[in-house]
Design an enzyme around this catalytic site. Sequence first.
Site, PDB file in Angstrom:
ATOM      1  N   LYS A 190       0.864  -1.188   0.000  1.00  0.00           N
ATOM      2  CA  LYS A 190       0.000   0.000   0.000  1.00  0.00           C
ATOM      3  C   LYS A 190       0.896   1.232   0.000  1.00  0.00           C
ATOM      4  O   LYS A 190       1.367   1.684   1.034  1.00  0.00           O
ATOM      5  CB  LYS A 190      -0.930   0.041   1.224  1.00  0.00           C
ATOM      6  N   GLU A 266       9.448   1.549  10.625  1.00  0.00           N
ATOM      7  CA  GLU A 266      10.476   2.560  10.311  1.00  0.00           C
ATOM      8  C   GLU A 266       9.784   3.910  10.431  1.00  0.00           C
ATOM      9  O   GLU A 266       9.012   4.286   9.555  1.00  0.00           O
ATOM     10  CB  GLU A 266      11.000   2.357   8.881  1.00  0.00           C
ATOM     11  N   CYS A 300      13.662  10.936   6.407  1.00  0.00           N
ATOM     12  CA  CYS A 300      13.656  10.593   7.840  1.00  0.00           C
ATOM     13  C   CYS A 300      15.064  10.691   8.419  1.00  0.00           C
ATOM     14  O   CYS A 300      15.221  10.933   9.602  1.00  0.00           O
ATOM     15  CB  CYS A 300      13.102   9.195   8.040  1.00  0.00           C
ATOM     16  N   GLU A 397      10.089  16.997  13.882  1.00  0.00           N
ATOM     17  CA  GLU A 397      10.645  16.665  12.566  1.00  0.00           C
ATOM     18  C   GLU A 397      10.218  17.756  11.578  1.00  0.00           C
ATOM     19  O   GLU A 397       9.028  17.951  11.336  1.00  0.00           O
ATOM     20  CB  GLU A 397      10.086  15.294  12.152  1.00  0.00           C
TER      21      GLU A 397
HETATM   22  P1  NAD Z   1       2.413   8.932   7.092  1.00  0.00           P
HETATM   23  O1  NAD Z   1       2.572   8.242   8.389  1.00  0.00           O
HETATM   24  O2  NAD Z   1       1.417  10.039   7.001  1.00  0.00           O
HETATM   25  O3  NAD Z   1       2.004   7.917   5.959  1.00  0.00           O
HETATM   26  C1  NAD Z   1       2.749   6.757   5.694  1.00  0.00           C
HETATM   27  C2  NAD Z   1       1.855   5.721   5.063  1.00  0.00           C
HETATM   28  O4  NAD Z   1       0.844   5.352   5.997  1.00  0.00           O
HETATM   29  C3  NAD Z   1       1.119   6.200   3.808  1.00  0.00           C
HETATM   30  O5  NAD Z   1       1.057   5.129   2.900  1.00  0.00           O
HETATM   31  C4  NAD Z   1      -0.256   6.539   4.340  1.00  0.00           C
HETATM   32  O6  NAD Z   1      -1.264   6.437   3.370  1.00  0.00           O
HETATM   33  C5  NAD Z   1      -0.437   5.481   5.408  1.00  0.00           C
HETATM   34  N1  NAD Z   1      -1.395   5.826   6.454  1.00  0.00           N
HETATM   35  C6  NAD Z   1      -1.754   7.060   6.897  1.00  0.00           C
HETATM   36  N2  NAD Z   1      -2.673   6.956   7.873  1.00  0.00           N
HETATM   37  C7  NAD Z   1      -2.913   5.640   8.053  1.00  0.00           C
HETATM   38  C8  NAD Z   1      -3.767   4.887   8.927  1.00  0.00           C
HETATM   39  N3  NAD Z   1      -4.555   5.473   9.811  1.00  0.00           N
HETATM   40  N4  NAD Z   1      -3.729   3.547   8.849  1.00  0.00           N
HETATM   41  C9  NAD Z   1      -2.917   2.942   7.963  1.00  0.00           C
HETATM   42  N5  NAD Z   1      -2.103   3.588   7.117  1.00  0.00           N
HETATM   43  C10 NAD Z   1      -2.092   4.910   7.159  1.00  0.00           C
HETATM   44  O7  NAD Z   1       3.864   9.417   6.665  1.00  0.00           O
HETATM   45  P2  NAD Z   1       4.301  10.202   5.359  1.00  0.00           P
HETATM   46  O8  NAD Z   1       3.920  11.641   5.502  1.00  0.00           O
HETATM   47  O9  NAD Z   1       3.873   9.479   4.134  1.00  0.00           O
HETATM   48  O10 NAD Z   1       5.906  10.052   5.438  1.00  0.00           O
HETATM   49  C11 NAD Z   1       6.696  10.883   6.208  1.00  0.00           C
HETATM   50  C12 NAD Z   1       7.088  10.198   7.503  1.00  0.00           C
HETATM   51  O11 NAD Z   1       7.708   8.959   7.212  1.00  0.00           O
HETATM   52  C13 NAD Z   1       8.114  10.993   8.293  1.00  0.00           C
HETATM   53  O12 NAD Z   1       7.776  10.964   9.655  1.00  0.00           O
HETATM   54  C14 NAD Z   1       9.403  10.229   8.035  1.00  0.00           C
HETATM   55  O13 NAD Z   1      10.370  10.387   9.035  1.00  0.00           O
HETATM   56  C15 NAD Z   1       8.915   8.838   7.952  1.00  0.00           C
HETATM   57  N6  NAD Z   1       9.887   8.003   7.245  1.00  0.00           N
HETATM   58  C16 NAD Z   1      10.613   7.108   7.974  1.00  0.00           C
HETATM   59  C17 NAD Z   1      11.568   6.330   7.352  1.00  0.00           C
HETATM   60  C18 NAD Z   1      12.378   5.348   8.130  1.00  0.00           C
HETATM   61  O14 NAD Z   1      12.975   4.483   7.509  1.00  0.00           O
HETATM   62  N7  NAD Z   1      12.461   5.428   9.439  1.00  0.00           N
HETATM   63  C19 NAD Z   1      11.760   6.444   5.971  1.00  0.00           C
HETATM   64  C20 NAD Z   1      11.001   7.370   5.248  1.00  0.00           C
HETATM   65  C21 NAD Z   1      10.050   8.137   5.911  1.00  0.00           C
END
Ligand code: NAD
Length: 491
Positions: A190, A266, A300, A397
């Site tokens: 997803k 992650e 991240c 962040e």
């Molecule tokens: P997000 O948490 O908003 O979304 C991530 C994913 O989760 C998306 O596919 C989104 O559609 C889905 N999602 C959102 N709400 C959900 C729910 N209630 N239930 C299930 N799935 C849901 O994050 P984002 O804005 O897409 O990405 C940025 C974040 O990701 C930052 O905090 C960044 O640090 C983190 N990140 C971490 C790593 C790592 O390896 N640690 C790598 C890249 C990004």
Amino acid sequence: VTLRDLSVVTESRELIDRVLTGLFVGGEFTAAAGGHTLVVEDPSNRAPLAEVADANAGDSLNALTAAHEAMSEWAETAPRTRSELLRAAYDRVQALRRQFALLISLEMGKTLADAEAEVSYAAEFLRWYSEEAVRINGRTGQAPGGGGQMLVTKRPVGPCLLITPWNFPLAMVTRKVAPALAAGCTVVVKPSELTPLTALLFADTLRDVGVPTGVVNVVNTTSAGEVVGALMGDGRLRKISFTGSTAVGSHLLQQAAPGVLRTSMELGGNAPFIVLEDADVTAAVEGALVAKIRNGGQSCVGANRFLVHESLAEEFASGLASRFGDLRVGPGQSPGVGLGPLINSDAVDRVEGLVEAARAQGANVLCGGQRGADEGHFYLPTVLTDVPSNTDVVQSEIFGPVAPIVTISDDDHAVSEANSTPFGLVAYVYSQDLRRALSLGNRIETGMFGVNRGLVSDAAAPFGGAKASGLGREGGPEGLAEYLETHYALV
Ligand code: NAD
């Protein structure tokens, strides 16, 4: 705004027209129930790029059915065959690197150079795990009490749900799909609804090289909560691997509890970039540029706060401001652009709010500090000095091209500042004394640490965080272990 070359505009249009925009379920691209679609936008000008099928819970359960039906045959497929399919996928992604890079840049906004680097990094997971697929070994031993032999083997955990963010539309997908397939798991991916096109091109690529039907499925949706809830409540799912924000990750951990699903998380970061008084300042400025501006600051592992020794702070700040001043801001596909747009208007509002709040608390804006051209989601590269360490711009962040500089007086001060947030993904230190740098690293609570460099990611290394930055690792043998169950027999 720097304009795109007409040839790139034409190439982009032709590329997007070729991407299949259905849900990828059971080896076919299909429409969503009710024909629902979601619109993908270009963050540099808000123009619609494409319409993609928008799944509901029923659609996603069809994808899980496909993954479940493919599971036993894939688990029993010879490791060598799985390995060769991953290697073929690596070769194919490399052959399509221009298409992948352009698509990533268009839907996410990063510069073409950053997108090319992402394709290389993403492809490397396919190659590295193709090599690991044939080295999944257990162990044997005599029972200490005698009378039996212990056989410890590894099995795939079963069908997995892989949820990815928008900031690395290809790499976050391959970093999960490659070890899952190497281990013998089938998957439902997803991707982020903001960047679905790259994942769809990748699914098509896997189909082209012969990954069997149902092994990889992709569902895009604007109803993430409903779709993921339905999948996690279904007993056929065995594991969830999530990359995204800490808030959503924490919610998913609670949702995983009733079914006792295996989880890999992650999550968010807040990387400190520490410059000790014996550092090479010129090298530190160059490292800071990479650690901050790569991916438009939307990574991240991006440096979030700069903890600089008071004796160097002025030189470091003016060096960084000068390098930021040279960056051309514009659409990621335009020639010479060093910084693209942020992902959407919420991101610009958030970054602007953090900078304004820091300014109100006494921070000095050395450069930037404002939005860029109106037609897209631009924010100018910004250096903030005299930033109190308790401001939100330091503690949360940022996910944007803003570098707040906090001065430190000694190594102990650096450690206490570095450990002062709930996050623990990565830290960077610049020092000419390796022993001192390593001893500092040992006291900072993170999963990763970079010495005299602003980037540590590698497909062969365990990527992941401590504290609120996550659970588990991706990359290296550790990343494969996340998809394996240990089985023990006494014979
Ligand atoms: P997000 O948490 O908003 O979304 C991530 C994913 O989760 C998306 O596919 C989104 O559609 C889905 N999602 C959102 N709400 C959900 C729910 N209630 N239930 C299930 N799935 C849901 O994050 P984002 O804005 O897409 O990405 C940025 C974040 O990701 C930052 O905090 C960044 O640090 C983190 N990140 C971490 C790593 C790592 O390896 N640690 C790598 C890249 C990004």
